[in-house]
Scaffold this active site. Structure first.
Site, PDB file in Angstrom:
ATOM      1  N   HIS A 236       0.866  -1.179   0.000  1.00 30.30           N
ATOM      2  CA  HIS A 236       0.000   0.000   0.000  1.00 30.30           C
ATOM      3  C   HIS A 236       0.902   1.228   0.000  1.00 30.30           C
ATOM      4  O   HIS A 236       1.880   1.283   0.737  1.00 30.30           O
ATOM      5  CB  HIS A 236      -0.891  -0.002   1.254  1.00 30.30           C
ATOM      6  CG  HIS A 236      -2.080   0.906   1.125  1.00 30.30           C
ATOM      7  ND1 HIS A 236      -1.960   2.272   1.147  1.00 30.30           N
ATOM      8  CD2 HIS A 236      -3.402   0.639   0.947  1.00 30.30           C
ATOM      9  CE1 HIS A 236      -3.161   2.808   0.991  1.00 30.30           C
ATOM     10  NE2 HIS A 236      -4.057   1.841   0.864  1.00 30.30           N
ATOM     11  N   ARG A 256      -6.113  10.365  -0.712  1.00 32.71           N
ATOM     12  CA  ARG A 256      -5.694  10.722  -2.074  1.00 32.71           C
ATOM     13  C   ARG A 256      -6.908  10.879  -2.991  1.00 32.71           C
ATOM     14  O   ARG A 256      -6.914  11.722  -3.878  1.00 32.71           O
ATOM     15  CB  ARG A 256      -4.737   9.659  -2.625  1.00 32.71           C
ATOM     16  CG  ARG A 256      -3.336   9.791  -2.058  1.00 32.71           C
ATOM     17  CD  ARG A 256      -2.393   8.694  -2.540  1.00 32.71           C
ATOM     18  NE  ARG A 256      -2.801   7.395  -2.051  1.00 32.71           N
ATOM     19  CZ  ARG A 256      -3.061   6.357  -2.832  1.00 32.71           C
ATOM     20  NH1 ARG A 256      -2.961   6.441  -4.137  1.00 32.71           N
ATOM     21  NH2 ARG A 256      -3.414   5.199  -2.303  1.00 32.71           N
TER      22      ARG A 256
END
Length: 553
Positions: A236, A256
């Protein structure tokens, strides 16, 4: 054998090992199909790793998203080595599985007009991600547990499965140990579903629960079940790099997805260099490699990370969108509205696993699998939001097919001789007076995997890892346990070493870079490698691999 080694025998139709989203969904389906079910949880039922998932669940449930888009995004995201048949079923059945979850009481986010609130994560062509605040996994588990309790599904908490039992060509249950009392038990089952999740704890920095030690994959080797694409280990992009006590803690994709910007220590928005079109919303594999490269080339922070900047967000957005991440940082005195988070890549998800049919069947009669322990739908890179979703579709399917299988077989009987032999092996570990402690070995495994089988690989590093793992396997023969907890840790170490070896062999075999598997000595994706790597253990204990083109529809 010592006096306390009486072994309790338990009979059931379907044994489900693992109490996360996939295991509980399988339990619900099998119970509703009218068979007797038993769920085994390594920890408490409510503490399964699914509860750690923040970001959301992918589903084409609101315009403009369609199941076809969900399917296409999954295949494109997985770099074309997904199982297309499973990916199609997954995309088409997900809306129904969300409605099931709502029936169990799960509350997903809605807009003031009553419609679902959805958003588009990395590599998504339409808003597929459906959330329950910043704690989707926890909310899902709450609903699934409520339904499991309503159906009165029997379960055993804090029980560790030593291994599966095979008679002839079929799996007929498992040996367990009660973590609290140390009592051995044998479950005799007509069908067994493995839903044990991943094995992130073999990596030094990871986003996984401590219980994710990967033994489910080792059991496959024991019984001759095939594993696929075990080289595909996803990192990740955003795990916390600082402060040290929070290292690896997941910072959800939502940050994000809603405009969080990645910057290096020079203040550059470095994704413009790597993915100028999609920037921070490129695939997880692409963003994680970009972060790695920035750090390797000396543009990282003093704590070995990069910055994730949300200081431009208007007041209240952080608390509303990502309350858990906000609270996590406030707890350690970092106000992320004013100060940038330091993050880095972190081992997150294993995308290889049991080769299954669309009904969760393995190549071994009586053995089924669902969730992260399977290879299923992700190919070479998993889209954020697909993991906890997948367990709902294939957990249900495995539960239904296992229940069906039970109609045609009788309850097995494990011989006393087989039980005595298993207990003797466990007792031998407990009666050793000296040797190697499991904790010491665990840190060695984590270092080998992080340093040599991590985000960027090459033949030299992989062969070094193979050599180091062989040495560690020899040392593991000296493992000893002073109590039940250490016995479990010793068994986990032995299994972890075998799974690590499988990851290394598969990574050596795949001579290209694709998705999560990046080899600096073969930096290009090679069309000739648009295939899956199957691996299993022969009866003589040797690992054998074969390749085959992806399963198409």
């Amino acid at each position: 054998m010592s006096a306390n080694t009486t072994v309790e025998r338990i009979n059931t139709d379907v044994l489900i090992i693992g109490s996360g989203g996939a295991g509980l969904r399988a339990a619900i389906a099998a119970t509703e199909a009218g068979v007797k079910v038993l769920v085994i949880a390594k920890e408490q039922l409510k503490d399964a790793h699914t509860g750690w998932a923040m970001g959301g669940i992918n589903v084409a449930i609101k315009d403009p998203a369609t199941p076809q888009m969900h399917f296409d995004d999954t295949i494109n995201g997985g770099w074309y080595i997904n199982n297309y048949k499973l990916a199609r079923i997954f995309a088409e059945e997900m809306p129904d599985r969300v409605h099931d979850l709502e029936r169990y009481g799960v509350q997903f986010d809605r807009l003031p007009d009553g419609t679902y609130f959805t958003w588009a994560g990395g590599k998504q062509s339409a808003p597929l991600n459906l959330c329950a605040g910043d704690y989707t996994g926890r909310e899902m588990m709450r609903g699934l547990l409520a339904e499991v309790h309503r159906l009165q599904v029997p379960f055993l908490e804090n029980h560790y499965v030593i291994r599966l039992i095979k008679q002839g060509d079929r799996v007929v249950g498992a040996y367990l140990i009660d973590n609290q009392t140390g009592q051995y038990k044998v479950v005799q089952a007509k069908a067994t579903i493995v839903a044990t999740g991943g094995g992130g704890n073999m990596y030094k920095v990871n986003t996984n629960a401590p219980s994710n030690t990967g033994e489910g994959y080792a059991w496959a080797l024991d019984v001759g079940a095939e594993l696929v694409d075990m080289e595909m280990v996803q990192f990740h992009p955003t795990g916390m790099a600082y402060p040290p006590e929070k290292r690896g803690t997941l910072v959800t994709e939502k940050v994000r997805g809603n405009g969080g910007i990645l910057k290096n220590r020079l203040g550059e928005r470095f994704m413009q260099r790597y993915q100028p079109q999609r920037l921070e919303l490129a695939g997880r594999d692409e963003v994680a490699r970009a972060i790695y490269q920035e750090i390797q080339e000396g543009r990282g922070t003093e704590h070995g990370g990069v910055y994730l900047d949300v200081t431009h967000w208007e007041e209240g957005k952080v608390e509303k969108l990502v309350p858990d991440v906000f609270a996590e940082h406030m707890e350690v005195g970092i106000d992320i509205r004013k100060q940038m988070m330091e993050i880095s890549h972190s081992m997150h998800h294993m995308m290889g696993g049991y080769a299954i049919t669309e009904w969760g069947e393995t190549n071994v009669p009586g053995l089924y699998a669902a969730g992260e322990v399977t290879r299923s739908i992700h190919g070479a890179n998993r889209l954020g939001g697909n993991s906890i979703a997948e367990g709902q579709v294939f957990g249900r399917r495995a539960g239904l097919r296992a229940a069906d299988y039970c109609q045609n077989v009788s309850t097995p009987q494990v011989t006393q001789q087989a039980i005595d032999s298993e207990v003797a092996q466990m007792e031998a570990l407990l009666h050793k007076k000296a040797g190697v402690k499991p904790t010491d070995m665990l840190s060695s495994i984590k270092a080998v995997m992080w340093d040599n089988v991590g985000i960027i690989r090459d033949e030299e590093k992989l062969k070094l890892a193979r050599q180091q793992l062989t040495q560690l396997r020899q040392q593991a023969q000296d493992l000893y346990a002073e109590n039940t907890q250490q016995l479990q840790a010793s068994l986990e170490i032995q299994d972890m070493l075998r799974v690590a070896e499988v990851i290394v062999e598969s990574a050596l075999e795949r001579k290209e870079s694709r998705g999560a598997h990046y080899r600096s000595d073969y930096p290009q994706m090679d069309p000739a490698w648009e295939k899956n790597i199957y691996i299993k253990q022969n009866s003589d204990g040797k690992l054998v691999t074969r390749t085959a083109p992806p399963v198409k529809e």
